[in-house]
Design an enzyme around this catalytic site. Structure first.
Site, short mmCIF file in Angstrom:
data_model
loop_
_atom_site.label_atom_id
_atom_site.label_comp_id
_atom_site.label_asym_id
_atom_site.label_seq_id
_atom_site.Cartn_x
_atom_site.Cartn_y
_atom_site.Cartn_z
N THR A 175 0.85 -1.19 0.00
CA THR A 175 0.00 0.00 0.00
C THR A 175 0.89 1.24 0.00
OG1 THR A 175 -0.06 -0.17 2.37
CG2 THR A 175 -1.92 -1.09 1.17
N CYS A 176 0.25 2.36 -0.23
CA CYS A 176 0.95 3.63 -0.33
C CYS A 176 1.81 3.88 0.91
CB CYS A 176 -0.09 4.74 -0.45
SG CYS A 176 0.64 6.35 -0.41
N PRO A 177 3.03 4.31 0.85
CA PRO A 177 3.73 4.70 -0.37
C PRO A 177 4.62 3.59 -0.94
CG PRO A 177 4.98 5.45 1.50
CD PRO A 177 3.83 4.65 2.05
N ASP B 296 -2.14 -1.13 -5.54
CA ASP B 296 -2.66 0.03 -4.83
C ASP B 296 -3.18 1.07 -5.83
OD1 ASP B 296 -3.21 2.06 -3.07
OD2 ASP B 296 -1.13 2.74 -2.93
#
Lengths: 379, 80
Positions: free
Chosen positions: B16-18, B43
């Site tokens: 997931t981010c980042p 993502d």
């Protein structure tokens, strides 16, 4: 004949795992041994407070041998190599130890080589000595250009650079130096903090305090003579004080043993923390390659999962405790305020909480609970 | 048009981010001008992050496609 559990690494994960299990299993069923090369255990989140003069070496350290519950043997030794196939660990002094179950909790190591000039040019808080050095540097600082932020990619505690920025702002204000100083926050991403909702809280607070975000700035090299930091994107910033997160990699023993990826992170399955291809060996904490932050709280939850599953297995039951990527982080923001964020594998865009004094007090209470409830494996 | 062969693949599926952008930047640090970096990600936030990154750094997005929930991006390193 008891089974033998060997835990390599006596940091947060290794200690919590050993203590949690020791209280639940009979010594006739399981022998637990923790190996670590260092005698002293440090509460690493305390390094932040050391840098800003609110804690010292004594208040954030204890002798490792005193942290273990009855039933845990602590051995001070350095491990040279881990042989998963032979179920054997080789020590630097030539000794060998075999096991029925192995847990690798070797944490992460600093890798200054990744950024030329980092060691000479940048301050940081990722070791106690460096936090103490930063404290001296801050005390001697007379104002000027301060550059703070993310240095190497893959580093321990994603929010630490932000906490440093907010506390530096507060420190300079308290000494009447803020008006003579500018603070820039560098990040390789398009915003100061990756997850968007907490980032909003961060950006708002930065604006309020006059901290300028500098985005898409991937630190590439540092020139300590000219006091310049250069980015991969082709930009440069002058600084009078530079505080950056250092790049990390896996522990030397993991690289030596050939059981990690090219940066030394160990591949494990994301729920049970088993090392790939082995059913009797696990890795927890920073040592793994999991897509979760490298923080103590992750090591804590992972240690609880492995401890529970080994307990079930010794009782003849199947392993049924699963790690869900859970993380909880309180972000110190100065002015006796803190924000917080929770996340797991599935829920990553949790709101960043509005900074409050209650969360700041929660962070402080964590500093005391750490030695008893947390390391003792009670929570 | 013949298929462009990536010099390196960054598998950021499940991150997931980042994570995906962070891993792309790590690959970019090691890459040479002319290299093609392939990023696989799941993502949804990766696409806007990638576009902003490419714009800012002057690198070329050759293509971005999506199939079965996996985003596949090809990036040519044209600026370092």
């Amino acid at each position: 004949m008891p089974k033998k559990l060997l835990i390599v690494g006596g940091g947060d994960g290794g200690t919590i795992l050993a203590n949690r299990l020791a209280r639940r299993v009979k010594r006739d069923d399981l022998e637990i041994e923790v190996i670590d090369k260092e005698e002293t255990h440090f509460y690493q989140p305390g390094f932040l407070f050391v840098a800003f003069g609110e804690a010292d070496r004594r208040s954030i350290s204890k002798q490792r041998a005193r942290l273990y519950s009855p039933g845990v043997r602590f051995t001070r030794a350095e491990v040279r190599r881990i042989d998963l196939g032979r179920r054997e660990v080789e020590l630097k002094d030539g000794g060998r130890k075999s096991y029925d179950y192995l847990v690798i909790a070797t944490g992460s190591a600093l890798n200054y080589d990744d950024i030329p000039g980092f060691k000479e040019g940048a301050n940081h808080i990722w070791t106690l000595e460096d936090a103490e050095r930063l404290h001296q540097a801050l005390k001697n600082f007379k104002g000027g250009s301060v550059v703070i932020g993310v240095g190497g990619l893959t580093y321990k505690c994603p929010v630490a650079p932000l906490e440093i920025a907010f506390l530096t702002d507060e420190f300079l204000r308290s000494r009447g130096l803020r008006e003579k100083s500018e603070i820039k926050f560098v990040s390789p991403l398009e915003r100061p903090y990756g997850p968007r909702l907490l980032n909003r809280v961060i950006v708002e607070s930065m604006k309020e305090r006059g901290i300028e975000p500098v985005t898409f700035f991937t630190v590439d090299s540092i020139d300590p003579q000219r006091r310049e930091v250069h980015s991969l994107e082709g930009d440069s910033l002058k600084y009078d004080m530079l505080i950056l997160s250092p790049p990390h990699r896996g522990a030397e023993v993991i690289l030596n043993s050939g059981i990690g990826d090219d940066e030394g992170w160990i591949p494990v399955d994301r729920h049970y923390l088993r090392i790939r291809d082995y059913d009797d060996a696990f890795a927890i904490g920073d040592a793994t390659n999991l897509p979760v932050p490298k923080t103590g709280v992750i090591a804590h939850f992972e240690a609880s999962t492995v401890a529970d599953n080994l307990y079930y297995e010794l009782r003849g039951m199947e392993r049924r405790s699963m790690f869900d990527g859970q993380s909880f982080c309180i972000i110190e923001m100065g002015r006796e305020q803190a924000s917080a964020q929770v996340s797991n594998y599935y829920y990553t865009e949790a709101p960043g909480l509005i900074p409050t004094r209650v969360l700041h007090l929660a962070k402080l209470s964590m500093n005391t609970m750490y030695w008893t409830c947390i390391l003792g494996g009670y929570i | 048009m013949s298929e462009i062969k990536p010099t390196v693949t960054v598998d950021a599926r499940g991150l997931t981010c980042p994570g995906p952008l962070t891993n792309l930047i790590k690959a970019y640090r090691k890459a040479n001008v002319g290299d093609v970096i392939e990023v696989l990600a799941t993502d949804p936030g990766f696409k806007p992050d990638l576009e902003a990154w490419a714009r800012r750094t002057g690198n070329e997005i050759i293509s971005v496609s999506e199939e079965g929930g996996t985003i596949r991006a090809l990036i040519r390193v044209s600026s370092k």
